[in-house]
Structures are given as C-alpha cells and as structure tokens.
Design a protein around this motif. Structure first.
Motif, mmCIF file in Angstrom:
data_model
loop_
_atom_site.group_PDB
_atom_site.id
_atom_site.type_symbol
_atom_site.label_atom_id
_atom_site.label_comp_id
_atom_site.label_asym_id
_atom_site.label_seq_id
_atom_site.Cartn_x
_atom_site.Cartn_y
_atom_site.Cartn_z
ATOM 1 N N ASN A 70 6.397 -3.940 2.704
ATOM 2 C CA ASN A 70 6.034 -3.049 1.514
ATOM 3 C C ASN A 70 7.396 -3.073 0.879
ATOM 4 O O ASN A 70 7.654 -2.835 -0.422
ATOM 5 C CB ASN A 70 6.268 -1.728 1.973
ATOM 6 C CG ASN A 70 4.450 -1.233 2.641
ATOM 7 O OD1 ASN A 70 3.897 -1.836 1.687
ATOM 8 N ND2 ASN A 70 4.424 -0.151 3.114
ATOM 9 N N ASN A 73 7.189 -4.959 -2.737
ATOM 10 C CA ASN A 73 5.671 -4.499 -3.516
ATOM 11 C C ASN A 73 6.339 -4.373 -5.114
ATOM 12 O O ASN A 73 7.584 -4.371 -5.108
ATOM 13 C CB ASN A 73 5.509 -2.968 -3.733
ATOM 14 C CG ASN A 73 4.533 -3.330 -1.733
ATOM 15 O OD1 ASN A 73 4.141 -3.812 -1.515
ATOM 16 N ND2 ASN A 73 4.534 -1.258 -1.803
ATOM 17 N N ASN A 148 2.621 -7.090 -4.136
ATOM 18 C CA ASN A 148 3.526 -7.647 -3.194
ATOM 19 C C ASN A 148 4.328 -8.933 -3.425
ATOM 20 O O ASN A 148 3.161 -10.102 -3.834
ATOM 21 C CB ASN A 148 2.938 -7.184 -1.516
ATOM 22 C CG ASN A 148 4.029 -7.841 -1.030
ATOM 23 O OD1 ASN A 148 4.137 -8.780 -0.511
ATOM 24 N ND2 ASN A 148 4.511 -6.087 -0.989
#
Ligand code: SAH
Length: 197
Positions: A70, A73, A148
C-alpha cells in the motif's frame, strides 16, 4: 473528477485472472500427452516463467490480499477503471481464441511436438503472436485496474522482458522446423499488432 473505488477494481482483476487460468486448464492437460521432438527448455525459459508468475500473479495477489504494497498506492481516475474492464474483455477473448487455434501445438515453453503443424489462420492470420498480444492486453488492464506503482506496473515490466528475450528464439525454432513455410508466413504478417508491428 471522481476517483475509482480500488476494491471494485481489485475484485474485477481477480475475476479476470481466474477466468484466464480457467481458459488454460484443458490445454494444460492436453499438453501432457504430447511427444516432444524439439525442446528449448533452457534456464532462460524457466527464468522467464518465474518472472511472469511474479509480475502477473504474485505481486497483484499480494497487493489485493495484503496491505504490504500500500505504500506504493496512487489514485487513478474512474475512466481508467472503465478502460481497464474494457481491455480485460478482448484480452480474455484473444487468449482463448489463440489457444483454440493453436490447439495441440500449444505449449507453455518453447517446444515442437511430434506432428506439429504450423498455424497460419484464425487469430494467427495477421499476427504471429496473438497469445503474447493477449498477455500484453492483460498487463495493460492490470496497470489500469490496480493503482499501485508495483502491482500495477509489474505485469508490463515482466512481459516486456519475457517477450524481448523469447520471441526471436521462438521464431528461430519454428523456422528450423518449418523452413520456407514459416519464412513466407513471417514475411506477410506482423508480430503483435496487425499491419503495424
Ligand atoms: N507465440 C505464439 C504461441 C505461444 S505458445 C503466440 O503468441 O500466439 C508457444 C508455442 O507455440 C511454441 O512452443 C511454438 O511451438 C508454438 N507456436 C508458435 N507459433 C506457432 C504457429 N504459428 N503454429 C504452430 N505452433 C506455433
């Protein structure tokens, strides 16, 4: 401007990947029954398969199922989501059609089987590598659906490396086996995009 909901995109990408794997199952089974007369299963081939597995399967799955990626991202607009879905459809269709047209001649690595025939019609009519073209479309869908830097672009990066290191050797193998028949086919077709490239 509205942004896409990453969860929807993740789910759609996973469904696309599952359909992708399902298309291949019957051919994977059939491949086991072939008698192989020319096998170019080099270390390089194994490295290519590993690279594709990581770039198209492992990293996207890690992104979808865990929070670990993440940190990389970013946001994508909603049109990217729609374009991603719109790209998945022809990708899956072309993947399926090229398997169907290649039939028993398909193999996951560079091989010539006993009784191998040269396919020059169907989706092989105008391009020599429709299956690779379908993988390229899948990688484009992956980049459009997964916002991403790692999981979105890894497919495209691994495909580019795999394609660049494999396609010449594949054509050389087919040229060895089919001679003039392949040379004529090669001269009247393109590799990935009909009439263009
Ligand atoms: N590069 C093709 C096929 C990928 S599968 C595509 O992108 O559609 C790889 C195997 O397909 C190779 O081992 C080769 O033996 C076989 N192959 C590739 N092109 C072929 C053709 N035109 N006819 C028959 N077999 C072919």
């Amino acid at each position: 401007m509205s942004e896409m909901n990453p969860l929807n995109s993740k789910i759609i990408f996973i469904i696309g990947m599952m359909l992708w794997l399902i298309v291949r199952i019957p051919y994977q089974r059939q491949q086991k029954q072939n008698t192989i007369v020319d096998d170019r299963k080099t270390i390089q081939e194994k490295a290519i398969r590993l690279l594709l597995l990581i770039g198209i399967l492992f990293l996207p799955l890690t992104y979808v199922l865990s929070p670990w990626l993440n940190f990389a991202n970013y946001d994508l607009p909603i049109w990217a989501h729609h374009l991603g879905i719109a790209t998945l459809v022809p990708a899956l269709w072309l993947f399926w059609r090229s398997h169907r047209d290649l039939g028993e001649n398909w193999s996951s690595t560079l091989q010539i089987r006993e009784g191998h025939t040269l396919m020059t019609h169907g989706v092989y009519q105008n391009i020599r590598h429709p299956m690779y073209a379908s993988v390229l479309l899948l990688c484009i869908a992956q980049a459009l659906l997964l916002p991403n830097w790692i999981a979105g672009l890894s497919g495209f990066v691994s495909f580019s490396i795999a394609y660049a290191t494999r396609v010449d050797r594949e054509e050389q193998m087919l040229l060895n086996r089919f001679g003039d028949e392949y040379e004529v086919y090669r001269q009247r077709t393109k590799r990935l995009i009909p009439y263009v490239f």
